[in-house]
Design an enzyme around this catalytic site. Structure first.
Site, PDB file in Angstrom:
ATOM      1  N   GLU A  39      56.988  43.701  27.160  1.00 55.64           N
ATOM      2  CA  GLU A  39      56.423  43.989  25.837  1.00 55.64           C
ATOM      3  C   GLU A  39      54.918  44.230  25.936  1.00 55.64           C
ATOM      4  OE1 GLU A  39      58.874  41.567  22.488  1.00 55.64           O
ATOM      5  OE2 GLU A  39      58.188  40.382  24.175  1.00 55.64           O
ATOM      6  N   TYR A  40      54.254  43.398  26.735  1.00 58.54           N
ATOM      7  CA  TYR A  40      52.808  43.547  26.926  1.00 58.54           C
ATOM      8  C   TYR A  40      52.496  44.945  27.448  1.00 58.54           C
ATOM      9  CZ  TYR A  40      48.082  42.559  28.639  1.00 58.54           C
ATOM     10  OH  TYR A  40      46.735  42.585  28.868  1.00 58.54           O
ATOM     11  N   ASP A  41      53.258  45.346  28.485  1.00 56.11           N
ATOM     12  CA  ASP A  41      53.039  46.670  29.071  1.00 56.11           C
ATOM     13  C   ASP A  41      53.231  47.774  28.046  1.00 56.11           C
ATOM     14  OD1 ASP A  41      52.424  45.626  31.495  1.00 56.11           O
ATOM     15  OD2 ASP A  41      54.422  45.912  32.372  1.00 56.11           O
ATOM     16  N   GLU A 115      38.242  17.802  38.980  1.00 58.13           N
ATOM     17  CA  GLU A 115      38.892  19.111  38.826  1.00 58.13           C
ATOM     18  C   GLU A 115      39.342  19.615  40.185  1.00 58.13           C
ATOM     19  OE1 GLU A 115      36.003  21.724  37.015  1.00 58.13           O
ATOM     20  OE2 GLU A 115      35.519  20.193  35.529  1.00 58.13           O
ATOM     21  N   LYS A 117      39.390  22.123  43.191  1.00 58.30           N
ATOM     22  CA  LYS A 117      38.400  23.067  43.711  1.00 58.30           C
ATOM     23  C   LYS A 117      39.162  24.300  44.181  1.00 58.30           C
ATOM     24  CE  LYS A 117      34.348  23.268  46.707  1.00 58.30           C
ATOM     25  NZ  LYS A 117      34.691  24.473  47.444  1.00 58.30           N
ATOM     26  N   ASP A 119      40.135  27.727  45.647  1.00 54.44           N
ATOM     27  CA  ASP A 119      39.563  28.420  46.796  1.00 54.44           C
ATOM     28  C   ASP A 119      39.483  29.921  46.535  1.00 54.44           C
ATOM     29  OD1 ASP A 119      38.410  28.707  49.213  1.00 54.44           O
ATOM     30  OD2 ASP A 119      40.221  28.348  50.398  1.00 54.44           O
ATOM     31  N   TYR A 230      35.096  26.874  34.341  1.00 53.99           N
ATOM     32  CA  TYR A 230      34.771  25.452  34.373  1.00 53.99           C
ATOM     33  C   TYR A 230      33.361  25.106  33.885  1.00 53.99           C
ATOM     34  CZ  TYR A 230      32.945  26.854  38.973  1.00 53.99           C
ATOM     35  OH  TYR A 230      32.291  27.493  39.980  1.00 53.99           O
ATOM     36  N   LYS A 294      32.888  15.311  38.995  1.00 55.79           N
ATOM     37  CA  LYS A 294      31.675  15.499  38.195  1.00 55.79           C
ATOM     38  C   LYS A 294      31.484  14.309  37.267  1.00 55.79           C
ATOM     39  CE  LYS A 294      32.721  20.419  38.092  1.00 55.79           C
ATOM     40  NZ  LYS A 294      33.110  21.606  37.327  1.00 55.79           N
ATOM     41  N   LYS A 318      36.400  17.648  50.194  1.00 54.90           N
ATOM     42  CA  LYS A 318      37.037  18.729  50.957  1.00 54.90           C
ATOM     43  C   LYS A 318      38.226  18.183  51.728  1.00 54.90           C
ATOM     44  CE  LYS A 318      34.872  22.657  51.249  1.00 54.90           C
ATOM     45  NZ  LYS A 318      33.734  22.993  51.847  1.00 54.90           N
ATOM     46  N   CYS A 412      61.726  50.834  73.552  1.00 50.94           N
ATOM     47  CA  CYS A 412      62.259  49.952  72.521  1.00 50.94           C
ATOM     48  C   CYS A 412      63.180  48.917  73.162  1.00 50.94           C
ATOM     49  CB  CYS A 412      63.018  50.773  71.486  1.00 50.94           C
ATOM     50  SG  CYS A 412      63.956  49.757  70.339  1.00 50.94           S
ATOM     51  N   CYS A 415      66.952  49.808  71.968  1.00 48.97           N
ATOM     52  CA  CYS A 415      67.728  50.999  72.319  1.00 48.97           C
ATOM     53  C   CYS A 415      67.172  51.729  73.534  1.00 48.97           C
ATOM     54  CB  CYS A 415      67.795  51.953  71.136  1.00 48.97           C
ATOM     55  SG  CYS A 415      66.214  52.718  70.746  1.00 48.97           S
ATOM     56  N   CYS A 430      59.558  52.599  67.214  1.00 47.52           N
ATOM     57  CA  CYS A 430      60.700  53.218  67.869  1.00 47.52           C
ATOM     58  C   CYS A 430      61.093  54.378  66.965  1.00 47.52           C
ATOM     59  CB  CYS A 430      61.842  52.210  67.986  1.00 47.52           C
ATOM     60  SG  CYS A 430      63.422  52.989  68.343  1.00 47.52           S
ATOM     61  N   CYS A 435      68.574  53.646  66.193  1.00 48.34           N
ATOM     62  CA  CYS A 435      68.338  52.451  67.018  1.00 48.34           C
ATOM     63  C   CYS A 435      69.102  51.262  66.418  1.00 48.34           C
ATOM     64  CB  CYS A 435      66.846  52.145  67.040  1.00 48.34           C
ATOM     65  SG  CYS A 435      66.452  50.514  67.691  1.00 48.34           S
TER      66      CYS A 435
HETATM   67  S1  IVH Z   1      31.366  23.135  39.831  1.00 55.60           S
HETATM   68  C1  IVH Z   1      26.883  22.590  39.889  1.00 55.60           C
HETATM   69  N1  IVH Z   1      34.008  23.220  39.631  1.00 55.60           N
HETATM   70  O1  IVH Z   1      33.220  25.490  44.648  1.00 55.60           O
HETATM   71  C2  IVH Z   1      28.368  22.777  39.764  1.00 55.60           C
HETATM   72  N2  IVH Z   1      32.964  24.475  41.354  1.00 55.60           N
HETATM   73  O2  IVH Z   1      29.978  24.502  45.637  1.00 55.60           O
HETATM   74  C3  IVH Z   1      28.852  23.838  40.647  1.00 55.60           C
HETATM   75  N3  IVH Z   1      34.536  25.772  42.738  1.00 55.60           N
HETATM   76  O3  IVH Z   1      31.616  28.110  45.144  1.00 55.60           O
HETATM   77  C4  IVH Z   1      30.258  24.161  40.707  1.00 55.60           C
HETATM   78  N4  IVH Z   1      36.390  25.152  41.698  1.00 55.60           N
HETATM   79  O4  IVH Z   1      32.667  28.359  42.778  1.00 55.60           O
HETATM   80  C5  IVH Z   1      32.922  23.650  40.316  1.00 55.60           C
HETATM   81  N5  IVH Z   1      36.329  23.208  39.331  1.00 55.60           N
HETATM   82  C6  IVH Z   1      35.247  23.644  39.996  1.00 55.60           C
HETATM   83  C7  IVH Z   1      35.345  24.530  41.098  1.00 55.60           C
HETATM   84  C8  IVH Z   1      34.164  24.917  41.758  1.00 55.60           C
HETATM   85  C9  IVH Z   1      35.882  25.878  42.687  1.00 55.60           C
HETATM   86  C10 IVH Z   1      33.675  26.429  43.752  1.00 55.60           C
HETATM   87  C11 IVH Z   1      32.436  27.046  43.179  1.00 55.60           C
HETATM   88  C12 IVH Z   1      31.453  26.993  44.332  1.00 55.60           C
HETATM   89  C13 IVH Z   1      31.906  25.792  45.081  1.00 55.60           C
HETATM   90  C14 IVH Z   1      31.034  24.583  44.770  1.00 55.60           C
END
Ligand code: IVH
Length: 677
Positions: A39-41, A115, A117, A119, A230, A294, A318, A412, A415, A430, A435
């Site tokens: 529907e969106y499309d 939160e 993080k 990637d 965020y 945080k 990390k 190959c 074969c 091939c 084959c």
């Molecule tokens: S807060 C001063 N929240 O992680 C606050 N960063 O060094 C700065 N990242 O490349 C960032 N998820 O883009 C925050 N929930 C999250 C995040 C987040 C990913 C990344 C951010 C930055 C690195 C933080």
């Protein structure tokens, strides 16, 4: 007259814009979709058609900006209003407790918001009077690159903010968050790049970064990127006092906010949550490389302040790198459907990212050379996209001198035909279309789930059929005889009968799955559906020219040529002819099934016993109905299963007819008894 037409078009355009914006908000902001992708499309297509006729409607916040089109020659540099800081890292519980001590010495009653993080890469957005005017990369933290056109293609980023009480106080709003590529999009992208002989992305983060730095925003639009917001730079100006309030406000403004955040008072709870995510993260549809902790209160954040390069009020936990060491026992070659020779490393078994791994694809000869991987080498292994085992590098310092340098075979392995490497391609192929290895892979594809969906026909049985010369190609499956199958090893009466039933049933799959089953290069499930809808029968399609194919939306030049080449080949035509003789249906589904649900809009809620979500939606569509995800006055009826959601209540309130699964089946049966119109 023209004016009248134009004002009607404008009114419809506005309506469509609202529908699309609302759909986006429900999907990303509320995580509660109200319309299906189809529907969106179709709304989007309608809006694009109006804009083609009336280009003055193409505003900077029009949903049409999502499809891309702007080609940048280079990205202008932009200075961030406030620099993007980096975070200090914590690698274990001890580091987190140290962080907590530092925080509590200044703010003894601090609470933490934890939160995920994500990637991906930081994306900095600027809204002026609620309209998105700029998107930028992080760059060096002070200056980034302007990628506005690309950012607009990300559906999770609102082009216009939703109304929010205190917005008037701050006409300019800077939002920061993480752009990322979901694991499945990443795997799909690399798969198609591999097929096209293009270099692969190492991980979703690189793929996301590469996609956002595309000069042609149409390419970015195809890359299926996501975004989690965020941060709001002007948070306090608009009356927000904590990170928790910011996350709520971001969601109200229309942003996608990751819902896995938690608020804790003690660092031990924070540590427990971090530890639990070490394994849990493999279940997420996107990659995370840790968690961000945080201090919740902005007043306390201010008290804590900053070091030269990072805030004292936040830290990144990390994860330990999911890389393990193992040994390459052997390198073997697999010959795929298109004749590509793919080398695979046979590994000493190891456990990585949630499962035991004993093989890793090596993609092609260049990759083996670049990484200098030898048989017998110690290597570092991880899972690309958290799924596909991949060797990161060899560890030459651990060599004994007995390692063997791998050479791509000149012939190959299946074969014996000469192997060639085409100009500009990474792959060795091939060239022999008959084959046996290629045939085998072609058959495996033909019977697979999205293709002819023949159950009980795994690679082992296919091998058996080939070895005993009961089949040469997939069309022979439709001429198998029971007594011959019974003579095969490990094939009892029951399994033979099941297999034959499943083969028989596959004849009714219809044109779209059949086209996918043919294994035409570049034609995936989606393209097969588009072709089937457009041409309805195989005979129509066989007559289509390259030029005509190319005019269909979503079918590009490469695909059109590939389709035409495939159908021009007499061997392929003969194959299709044999399927026809066998009684395989050569027309699209809509044509033959009755249209008992024609014109009906149906909402399904709860868990059904007979169908999963996808198959019930398929069925409704095949019977001429439309499956919709939200209840409105236009809903014809609601089909409910176990644990129905709020949709059932809404339907009751609106007086919409309700069908239980049993009642729905009765409806289908009754309709089937009546002669078709
Ligand atoms: S807060 C001063 N929240 O992680 C606050 N960063 O060094 C700065 N990242 O490349 C960032 N998820 O883009 C925050 N929930 C999250 C995040 C987040 C990913 C990344 C951010 C930055 C690195 C933080």
């Amino acid at each position: 007259m023209g004016d009248r037409k134009m004002s009607e078009a404008e009114a419809r355009w506005k309506e469509l814009k609202e529908i699309i914006e609302k759909a986006n908000y429900h999907y990303y902001g509320l995580d509660d979709p109200i319309i299906t992708d189809a529907e969106y499309d179709s709304y989007m297509q309608e809006l694009l058609a109006i804009e083609r006729e009336y280009p003055h409607l193409v505003t900077s916040d029009s949903p049409s900006q999502r499809v891309g089109g702007f080609v940048a020659s280079q990205f202008p540099k932009v200075r961030h209003r406030e620099p993007l800081l980096s975070l200090d890292n914590a690698f274990n519980a001890g580091d987190l407790r140290d962080f907590d001590r530092r925080v509590k010495s200044v703010a003894p009653d601090a609470e933490y918001v934890v939160e995920l993080k994500i990637d991906g890469l930081t994306v900095a957005l600027t809204y002026q009077d609620s309209v998105l005017v700029r998107g930028a990369t992080r760059g060096d933290g002070e200056t980034g690159e302007e990628i506005t056109a690309n950012v607009k293609t990300i559906r999770a980023i609102p082009l216009r903010l939703r109304d929010y009480p205190s917005l008037k106080i701050a006409p300019t709003l800077d939002i920061r968050g993480e752009g990322y590529m979901p694991k499945d999009s990443f795997l799909e992208l690399n798969k198609s790049r591999e097929e096209e002989g293009l270099p692969l992305f190492a991980n979703p983060r690189n793929a996301a970064a590469g996609s956002l730095r595309q000069q042609d925003s149409r390419i970015t639009a195809q890359r299926k990127l996501g975004f989690f917001a965020y941060q709001i730079l002007q948070a306090e100006q608009i009356g927000l006092h904590t990170q928790q309030e910011v996350l709520k406000a971001l969601s109200d403004l229309g942003f996608n906010v990751n819902r896995n955040y938690k608020v804790f008072a003690s660092i031990e709870e924070v540590i427990d949550y971090c530890t639990s995510m070490v394994e849990e993260r493999h279940k997420l549809p996107y990659e995370i490389d840790g968690l961000v902790i945080k201090v919740n209160s902005f007043a306390q954040q201010r008290e804590l302040g900053y070091t030269a390069k990072s805030p004292r009020w936040a830290i990144a936990y990390k994860f330990p790198a999911e890389q393990v060491e193992t040994i390459v026992r052997d390198i073997v070659i697999n010959v795929g459907r298109t004749g590509v020779l793919t080398p695979t490393a046979i590994l000493q078994e190891v456990f990585v990212a949630g499962s035991t791994v004993s093989r890793a694809t090596l993609h092609n000869e260049d990759n083996i050379r670049d990484k200098d991987i030898r048989i017998g080498d110690h290597v570092l292994l991880h899972k690309a996209g958290d799924v596909i085992p991949e060797i990161i590098k060899s560890l030459p310092e651990k060599r004994t001198g007995r390692e063997i340098i791998f050479e791509m075979p000149k012939e190959c392995p299946s074969c014996g035909s000469p192997v060639s490497r085409l100009e500009g391609e990474a792959a060795h192929r091939c060239q022999n279309i008959s084959c046996p290895s290629r045939q085998r892979e072609t058959i495996i594809h033909f019977v697979s789930r999205d293709a002819m969906n023949i159950e009980g026909l795994g690679p082992a049985v296919i091998n058996q059929l080939l070895e005993n010369e009961l089949i040469k190609d997939a069309s022979d499956l439709y001429f198998l005889e029971e007594d011959k199958l019974l003579k095969l090893e490990r094939m009892g009466k029951k399994s033979v009968q099941n297999l034959l039933t499943s083969i028989e049933a596959s004849k009714q799959r219809g044109l779209a799955p059949l086209l996918f089953a043919l294994g035409i290069r570049h034609v995936g499930v989606k393209a097969a559906k588009i072709l089937a809808n457009r041409y309805q029968t195989m005979d129509n399609l066989l007559q289509a020219t390259t030029a005509e194919l190319q005019e269909i939306g979503d079918i590009g030049e490469v695909m059109a040529k590939s389709i035409a080449t495939f159908f021009a080949d007499p061997a392929n035509r003969a194959f299709i002819e044999r399927l026809k003789i066998a009684g395989v249906k050569m027309s699209a589904d809509q044509q033959v099934t009755s249209q008992i649900l024609a014109g009906k809009s149906i909402v399904v809620t709860g868990t059904l016993k007979t169908w999963d979500r996808r198959s019930i939606e398929d069925l409704i569509e095949r019977l001429g109905g439309k499956s919709s995800s939200s209840v409105s006055k236009k809903t014809s009826f609601v089909l409910y299963g176990d644990n129905p959601g709020s949709k059932l209540d809404k339907a009751k309130a609106l007086g919409i007819p309700l069908y239980s699964e049993e009642e729905f089946k009765e409806l289908l049966e009754k309709a089937a008894e009546q002669p078709e119109r």
